[in-house]
Design a protein around this motif. Sequence first.
Motif, PDB file in Angstrom:
ATOM      1  N   VAL A   1       0.848  -1.196   0.000  1.00  0.00           N
ATOM      2  CA  VAL A   1       0.000   0.000   0.000  1.00  0.00           C
ATOM      3  C   VAL A   1       0.880   1.241   0.000  1.00  0.00           C
ATOM      4  O   VAL A   1       0.697   2.147  -0.820  1.00  0.00           O
ATOM      5  N   ASP A   2       1.846   1.284   0.900  1.00  0.00           N
ATOM      6  CA  ASP A   2       2.702   2.468   1.036  1.00  0.00           C
ATOM      7  C   ASP A   2       3.475   2.770  -0.237  1.00  0.00           C
ATOM      8  O   ASP A   2       3.729   3.942  -0.547  1.00  0.00           O
TER       9      ASP A   2
ATOM     10  N   PRO B   1     -13.863  -5.754  10.283  1.00  0.00           N
ATOM     11  CA  PRO B   1     -14.349  -4.480  10.810  1.00  0.00           C
ATOM     12  C   PRO B   1     -13.651  -3.293  10.142  1.00  0.00           C
ATOM     13  O   PRO B   1     -12.474  -3.374   9.773  1.00  0.00           O
ATOM     14  N   TYR B   2     -14.369  -2.207  10.040  1.00  0.00           N
ATOM     15  CA  TYR B   2     -13.852  -1.001   9.396  1.00  0.00           C
ATOM     16  C   TYR B   2     -12.510  -0.569   9.988  1.00  0.00           C
ATOM     17  O   TYR B   2     -11.607  -0.174   9.258  1.00  0.00           O
ATOM     18  N   GLU B   3     -12.387  -0.659  11.315  1.00  0.00           N
ATOM     19  CA  GLU B   3     -11.153  -0.198  11.957  1.00  0.00           C
ATOM     20  C   GLU B   3      -9.937  -1.055  11.609  1.00  0.00           C
ATOM     21  O   GLU B   3      -8.801  -0.648  11.852  1.00  0.00           O
ATOM     22  N   GLU B   4     -10.156  -2.208  11.006  1.00  0.00           N
ATOM     23  CA  GLU B   4      -9.044  -3.063  10.570  1.00  0.00           C
ATOM     24  C   GLU B   4      -8.593  -2.739   9.145  1.00  0.00           C
ATOM     25  O   GLU B   4      -7.576  -3.257   8.683  1.00  0.00           O
ATOM     26  N   ILE B   5      -9.349  -1.900   8.458  1.00  0.00           N
ATOM     27  CA  ILE B   5      -9.022  -1.562   7.068  1.00  0.00           C
ATOM     28  C   ILE B   5      -8.029  -0.397   7.081  1.00  0.00           C
ATOM     29  O   ILE B   5      -8.371   0.758   6.834  1.00  0.00           O
ATOM     30  N   ILE B   6      -6.788  -0.743   7.383  1.00  0.00           N
ATOM     31  CA  ILE B   6      -5.708   0.237   7.445  1.00  0.00           C
ATOM     32  C   ILE B   6      -4.535  -0.284   6.616  1.00  0.00           C
ATOM     33  O   ILE B   6      -4.383  -1.501   6.444  1.00  0.00           O
ATOM     34  N   PRO B   7      -3.721   0.608   6.081  1.00  0.00           N
ATOM     35  CA  PRO B   7      -2.619   0.169   5.205  1.00  0.00           C
ATOM     36  C   PRO B   7      -1.724  -0.897   5.835  1.00  0.00           C
ATOM     37  O   PRO B   7      -1.311  -1.837   5.140  1.00  0.00           O
ATOM     38  N   GLU B   8      -1.435  -0.777   7.118  1.00  0.00           N
ATOM     39  CA  GLU B   8      -0.537  -1.734   7.765  1.00  0.00           C
ATOM     40  C   GLU B   8      -1.026  -3.177   7.636  1.00  0.00           C
ATOM     41  O   GLU B   8      -0.224  -4.099   7.593  1.00  0.00           O
TER      42      GLU B   8
ATOM     43  N   PHE C   1      -2.493  -4.438   5.082  1.00  0.00           N
ATOM     44  CA  PHE C   1      -2.507  -4.874   3.685  1.00  0.00           C
ATOM     45  C   PHE C   1      -1.174  -4.614   2.977  1.00  0.00           C
ATOM     46  O   PHE C   1      -1.079  -4.773   1.771  1.00  0.00           O
ATOM     47  N   ASN C   2      -0.156  -4.238   3.733  1.00  0.00           N
ATOM     48  CA  ASN C   2       1.144  -3.948   3.136  1.00  0.00           C
ATOM     49  C   ASN C   2       1.896  -5.190   2.679  1.00  0.00           C
ATOM     50  O   ASN C   2       2.819  -5.082   1.877  1.00  0.00           O
ATOM     51  N   SER C   3       1.503  -6.361   3.165  1.00  0.00           N
ATOM     52  CA  SER C   3       2.170  -7.599   2.761  1.00  0.00           C
ATOM     53  C   SER C   3       1.212  -8.774   2.925  1.00  0.00           C
ATOM     54  O   SER C   3       0.198  -8.668   3.624  1.00  0.00           O
ATOM     55  N   VAL C   4       1.555  -9.863   2.302  1.00  0.00           N
ATOM     56  CA  VAL C   4       0.757 -11.080   2.445  1.00  0.00           C
ATOM     57  C   VAL C   4       0.787 -11.544   3.900  1.00  0.00           C
ATOM     58  O   VAL C   4      -0.229 -11.995   4.442  1.00  0.00           O
ATOM     59  N   ASP C   5       1.938 -11.408   4.549  1.00  0.00           N
ATOM     60  CA  ASP C   5       2.030 -11.797   5.957  1.00  0.00           C
ATOM     61  C   ASP C   5       1.096 -10.970   6.832  1.00  0.00           C
ATOM     62  O   ASP C   5       0.447 -11.507   7.735  1.00  0.00           O
ATOM     63  N   ALA C   6       1.017  -9.671   6.559  1.00  0.00           N
ATOM     64  CA  ALA C   6       0.117  -8.803   7.327  1.00  0.00           C
ATOM     65  C   ALA C   6      -1.340  -9.199   7.088  1.00  0.00           C
ATOM     66  O   ALA C   6      -2.143  -9.240   8.027  1.00  0.00           O
ATOM     67  N   MET C   7      -1.680  -9.515   5.843  1.00  0.00           N
ATOM     68  CA  MET C   7      -3.046  -9.945   5.536  1.00  0.00           C
ATOM     69  C   MET C   7      -3.359 -11.264   6.228  1.00  0.00           C
ATOM     70  O   MET C   7      -4.461 -11.443   6.774  1.00  0.00           O
ATOM     71  N   ALA C   8      -2.401 -12.180   6.223  1.00  0.00           N
ATOM     72  CA  ALA C   8      -2.619 -13.477   6.884  1.00  0.00           C
ATOM     73  C   ALA C   8      -2.820 -13.298   8.378  1.00  0.00           C
ATOM     74  O   ALA C   8      -3.707 -13.936   8.964  1.00  0.00           O
ATOM     75  N   ALA C   9      -2.047 -12.421   8.999  1.00  0.00           N
ATOM     76  CA  ALA C   9      -2.217 -12.167  10.431  1.00  0.00           C
ATOM     77  C   ALA C   9      -3.596 -11.576  10.714  1.00  0.00           C
ATOM     78  O   ALA C   9      -4.255 -11.935  11.691  1.00  0.00           O
ATOM     79  N   LEU C  10      -4.037 -10.683   9.854  1.00  0.00           N
ATOM     80  CA  LEU C  10      -5.362 -10.085  10.002  1.00  0.00           C
ATOM     81  C   LEU C  10      -6.465 -11.144   9.875  1.00  0.00           C
ATOM     82  O   LEU C  10      -7.336 -11.244  10.738  1.00  0.00           O
ATOM     83  N   ILE C  11      -6.404 -11.937   8.836  1.00  0.00           N
ATOM     84  CA  ILE C  11      -7.423 -12.948   8.597  1.00  0.00           C
ATOM     85  C   ILE C  11      -7.436 -13.979   9.732  1.00  0.00           C
ATOM     86  O   ILE C  11      -8.495 -14.414  10.189  1.00  0.00           O
ATOM     87  N   GLN C  12      -6.255 -14.340  10.201  1.00  0.00           N
ATOM     88  CA  GLN C  12      -6.133 -15.343  11.267  1.00  0.00           C
ATOM     89  C   GLN C  12      -6.897 -14.900  12.515  1.00  0.00           C
ATOM     90  O   GLN C  12      -7.444 -15.750  13.239  1.00  0.00           O
ATOM     91  N   LYS C  13      -7.004 -13.608  12.761  1.00  0.00           N
ATOM     92  CA  LYS C  13      -7.729 -13.109  13.930  1.00  0.00           C
ATOM     93  C   LYS C  13      -9.237 -13.358  13.843  1.00  0.00           C
ATOM     94  O   LYS C  13      -9.916 -13.383  14.864  1.00  0.00           O
TER      95      LYS C  13
ATOM     96  N   SER D   1      -6.674   2.042  -3.835  1.00  0.00           N
ATOM     97  CA  SER D   1      -7.877   1.858  -3.013  1.00  0.00           C
ATOM     98  C   SER D   1      -8.874   0.894  -3.653  1.00  0.00           C
ATOM     99  O   SER D   1      -9.501   0.100  -2.945  1.00  0.00           O
ATOM    100  N   MET D   2      -9.016   0.924  -4.958  1.00  0.00           N
ATOM    101  CA  MET D   2      -9.964   0.024  -5.618  1.00  0.00           C
ATOM    102  C   MET D   2      -9.497  -1.429  -5.529  1.00  0.00           C
ATOM    103  O   MET D   2     -10.307  -2.331  -5.324  1.00  0.00           O
ATOM    104  N   THR D   3      -8.203  -1.638  -5.666  1.00  0.00           N
ATOM    105  CA  THR D   3      -7.667  -2.994  -5.536  1.00  0.00           C
ATOM    106  C   THR D   3      -7.848  -3.486  -4.109  1.00  0.00           C
ATOM    107  O   THR D   3      -8.200  -4.652  -3.883  1.00  0.00           O
ATOM    108  N   MET D   4      -7.644  -2.609  -3.144  1.00  0.00           N
ATOM    109  CA  MET D   4      -7.836  -3.001  -1.744  1.00  0.00           C
ATOM    110  C   MET D   4      -9.282  -3.405  -1.477  1.00  0.00           C
ATOM    111  O   MET D   4      -9.534  -4.375  -0.775  1.00  0.00           O
ATOM    112  N   VAL D   5     -10.225  -2.679  -2.063  1.00  0.00           N
ATOM    113  CA  VAL D   5     -11.647  -3.036  -1.898  1.00  0.00           C
ATOM    114  C   VAL D   5     -11.882  -4.440  -2.442  1.00  0.00           C
ATOM    115  O   VAL D   5     -12.550  -5.264  -1.815  1.00  0.00           O
TER     116      VAL D   5
END
Length: 92
Positions: free
Chosen positions: A43-44, A69-76, A78-90, A50-54
């Motif tokens: 993202v950075d 949740p909306y508050e989880e939709i932050i660049p950090e 989605f900056n990497s596959v690892d970050a996305m995996a950590a988010l989804i895992q929650k 933004s459209m790809t992120m949606v």
Amino acid sequence: MIADFVYVKIHLMMEENKMREKILSLLKSNYPEIDFESSDNLVDDGILDSMTMVGIISDLSMEFGIFLPYEEIIPENFNSVDAMAALIQKYV
């Protein structure tokens, strides 16, 4: 006791790796023009707009049957596959 801890730790690492690989496969399939492994700042660095992120949020939500949740939709997140995996895992 220690052996149980080590087993749990290894099992969690394996599950996280499976989650990462599943997400990477989904992303490569849906967005073949993007190299998701080339950057830890997708993202950075402007690789994801933004459209790809949606689209990614929608894809991940449908694939894993979760609501992000909306508050989880932050660049950090989605900056990497690892970050996305950590988010989804929650949420799975």
